[in-house]
Design an enzyme around this catalytic site. Structure first.
Site, PDB file in Angstrom:
ATOM      1  N   GLY A 206      30.088  44.483  34.816  1.00  0.00           N
ATOM      2  CA  GLY A 206      30.131  43.448  35.853  1.00  0.00           C
ATOM      3  C   GLY A 206      30.927  43.778  37.096  1.00  0.00           C
ATOM      4  N   THR A 207      30.790  45.006  37.578  1.00  0.00           N
ATOM      5  CA  THR A 207      31.437  45.321  38.856  1.00  0.00           C
ATOM      6  C   THR A 207      30.443  46.027  39.769  1.00  0.00           C
ATOM      7  OG1 THR A 207      33.273  46.460  39.957  1.00  0.00           O
ATOM      8  CG2 THR A 207      32.566  47.380  37.842  1.00  0.00           C
TER       9      THR A 207
ATOM     10  N   HIS B  79      44.313  44.683  39.795  1.00  0.00           N
ATOM     11  CA  HIS B  79      44.284  43.876  41.017  1.00  0.00           C
ATOM     12  C   HIS B  79      45.204  42.653  40.921  1.00  0.00           C
ATOM     13  CE1 HIS B  79      40.137  45.503  42.605  1.00  0.00           C
ATOM     14  NE2 HIS B  79      41.104  46.384  42.647  1.00  0.00           N
TER      15      HIS B  79
ATOM     16  N   TYR C 259      44.487  30.279  46.080  1.00  0.00           N
ATOM     17  CA  TYR C 259      44.826  30.781  44.737  1.00  0.00           C
ATOM     18  C   TYR C 259      45.324  29.667  43.821  1.00  0.00           C
ATOM     19  CZ  TYR C 259      43.704  35.392  46.347  1.00  0.00           C
ATOM     20  OH  TYR C 259      43.003  36.471  46.826  1.00  0.00           O
TER      21      TYR C 259
ATOM     22  N   ASN D 172      39.781  41.862  37.483  1.00  0.00           N
ATOM     23  CA  ASN D 172      39.782  40.399  37.547  1.00  0.00           C
ATOM     24  C   ASN D 172      41.200  39.856  37.486  1.00  0.00           C
ATOM     25  OD1 ASN D 172      37.070  40.699  37.542  1.00  0.00           O
ATOM     26  ND2 ASN D 172      36.777  40.161  35.394  1.00  0.00           N
TER      27      ASN D 172
HETATM   28  P1  OAD Z   1      31.426  41.750  42.758  1.00  0.00           P
HETATM   29  O1  OAD Z   1      31.190  40.319  43.050  1.00  0.00           O
HETATM   30  O2  OAD Z   1      31.479  42.701  43.904  1.00  0.00           O
HETATM   31  O3  OAD Z   1      30.329  42.299  41.766  1.00  0.00           O
HETATM   32  C1  OAD Z   1      29.968  41.611  40.601  1.00  0.00           C
HETATM   33  C2  OAD Z   1      28.996  42.457  39.825  1.00  0.00           C
HETATM   34  O4  OAD Z   1      28.760  41.833  38.591  1.00  0.00           O
HETATM   35  C3  OAD Z   1      27.637  42.669  40.496  1.00  0.00           C
HETATM   36  O5  OAD Z   1      27.272  44.032  40.362  1.00  0.00           O
HETATM   37  C4  OAD Z   1      26.690  41.781  39.682  1.00  0.00           C
HETATM   38  O6  OAD Z   1      25.394  42.354  39.545  1.00  0.00           O
HETATM   39  C5  OAD Z   1      27.362  41.790  38.339  1.00  0.00           C
HETATM   40  N1  OAD Z   1      27.129  40.566  37.542  1.00  0.00           N
HETATM   41  C6  OAD Z   1      27.070  39.280  37.946  1.00  0.00           C
HETATM   42  N2  OAD Z   1      26.878  38.456  36.909  1.00  0.00           N
HETATM   43  C7  OAD Z   1      26.786  39.244  35.807  1.00  0.00           C
HETATM   44  C8  OAD Z   1      26.592  38.997  34.422  1.00  0.00           C
HETATM   45  N3  OAD Z   1      26.431  37.767  33.922  1.00  0.00           N
HETATM   46  N4  OAD Z   1      26.551  40.073  33.588  1.00  0.00           N
HETATM   47  C9  OAD Z   1      26.692  41.339  34.054  1.00  0.00           C
HETATM   48  N5  OAD Z   1      26.905  41.623  35.344  1.00  0.00           N
HETATM   49  C10 OAD Z   1      26.952  40.594  36.217  1.00  0.00           C
HETATM   50  O7  OAD Z   1      32.793  41.816  41.923  1.00  0.00           O
HETATM   51  P2  OAD Z   1      33.776  43.050  41.655  1.00  0.00           P
HETATM   52  O8  OAD Z   1      33.018  44.314  41.555  1.00  0.00           O
HETATM   53  O9  OAD Z   1      34.624  42.660  40.518  1.00  0.00           O
HETATM   54  O10 OAD Z   1      39.477  42.338  44.575  1.00  0.00           O
HETATM   55  O11 OAD Z   1      34.648  43.082  42.970  1.00  0.00           O
HETATM   56  C11 OAD Z   1      35.656  44.049  43.093  1.00  0.00           C
HETATM   57  C12 OAD Z   1      36.853  43.494  43.845  1.00  0.00           C
HETATM   58  O12 OAD Z   1      36.412  42.964  45.086  1.00  0.00           O
HETATM   59  C13 OAD Z   1      37.521  42.334  43.174  1.00  0.00           C
HETATM   60  O13 OAD Z   1      38.442  42.680  42.161  1.00  0.00           O
HETATM   61  C14 OAD Z   1      38.246  41.669  44.309  1.00  0.00           C
HETATM   62  C15 OAD Z   1      37.253  41.830  45.423  1.00  0.00           C
HETATM   63  O14 OAD Z   1      37.824  42.081  46.648  1.00  0.00           O
HETATM   64  C16 OAD Z   1      40.632  41.634  44.586  1.00  0.00           C
HETATM   65  O15 OAD Z   1      40.698  40.446  44.344  1.00  0.00           O
HETATM   66  C17 OAD Z   1      41.829  42.425  44.881  1.00  0.00           C
END
Ligand code: OAD
Length: 235
Positions: free
Chosen positions: A176-177, A109, A56, A92
């Site tokens: 973006g999740t 988070h 971190y 994020n």
């Molecule tokens: P992920 O890495 O799981 O998902 C990222 C998403 O963003 C995917 O669906 C991609 O298709 C999409 N993506 C990537 N680049 C993009 C762009 N330029 N424009 C639009 N979409 C895009 O990330 P999160 O869903 O945020 O927890 O992950 C959820 C949690 O998992 C995080 O907060 C983290 C992790 O464990 C903690 O840190 C507590």
């Protein structure tokens, strides 16, 4: 395009991708060369706190060197120009929403620029390094600081507010999740149950995509500003 009164914007790592920050679940399943479980779980932290702090601290340095992109800035424009209550609920831990001037940001988070003392529960705000020898400025105990990141197995932050906002919103936007990490992945279901329209902005189909009325595929830095323009044009 309808007029909306309360907009709930959920963001994930994908909104920060175009700023240069790695997402969590890219093709090789690693996050900045580490298994997510090793650096984002209580067990991982108990096993090797020095490695987790180091991870971190490095991410903190990385975040300080990146800037918000067009998607973050489009949220600012929306909040400034669209007459609705607009809240940003982010998974994020970076602070790019704040850097972009977004208001009403809830970090469910946690935040990279914070550490929490496991002895006295006080939160320390710092852009400096935190490690196993850091002394808590409140209780003076050494070695009890943990990055203020919600690890797997811990409760999300701000959930009372989030649940209220989910009940009240009439538009739920996800940017973006991947929709695989709960409880955030379930927010869309609650919003939909209470009657909101639901729309997602993502690169590829997400795990919970059947819960969205609309899917906009592409880079959020391009697709989301376009959507904001459409919302503003409909006023
Ligand atoms: P992920 O890495 O799981 O998902 C990222 C998403 O963003 C995917 O669906 C991609 O298709 C999409 N993506 C990537 N680049 C993009 C762009 N330029 N424009 C639009 N979409 C895009 O990330 P999160 O869903 O945020 O927890 O992950 C959820 C949690 O998992 C995080 O907060 C983290 C992790 O464990 C903690 O840190 C507590």
């Amino acid at each position: 395009m309808k007029r909306y009164n309360r907009i709930f914007i959920l963001t994930g790592a994908g909104i920060s991708a175009e700023s240069g920050l790695a997402t969590f679940r890219s093709a090789n399943g690693l996050w900045n060369n580490h298994k997510v479980e090793d650096v984002a779980s209580i067990e991982g932290f108990e096993r090797n706190p020095a490695l987790v702090h180091d991870f971190y601290n490095n991410l903190k340095a990385e975040v300080q060197n990146v800037s918000p992109n067009a998607a973050h800035l489009a949220i600012t424009t929306l909040q400034e120009k669209y007459p609705a209550e607009i809240n940003v609920i982010t998974q994020n831990v970076d602070t790019l929403h704040e850097k972009a001037g977004n208001k009403n940001v809830y970090h469910i988070h946690g935040q990279i620029n914070q550490a929490v003392c496991l002895n006295c529960a006080q939160v320390l705000e710092t852009w400096g390094d935190v490690d196993t020898e850091t002394v808590c400025p409140h209780c003076q105990v050494m070695g009890m600081m943990k990055p203020n990141i919600v690890f797997f197995g811990e409760n999300l932050l701000c959930m009372d507010t989030v649940e209220r906002l989910l009940r009240q919103c009439d538009l739920f936007v996800s940017i973006g999740t991947s929709g695989v990490v709960y409880p955030a992945a379930g927010f869309v279901q609650s919003a939909k149950y209470y009657g909101a329209d639901t729309i997602e902005f993502t690169l590829e189909p997400t795990a919970n995509n059947y819960l969205f009325d609309k899917h906009i595929y592409g880079k959020a830095g391009e697709t989301f500003p376009q959507f904001v323009e459409e919302l503003l044009a409909a006023l």
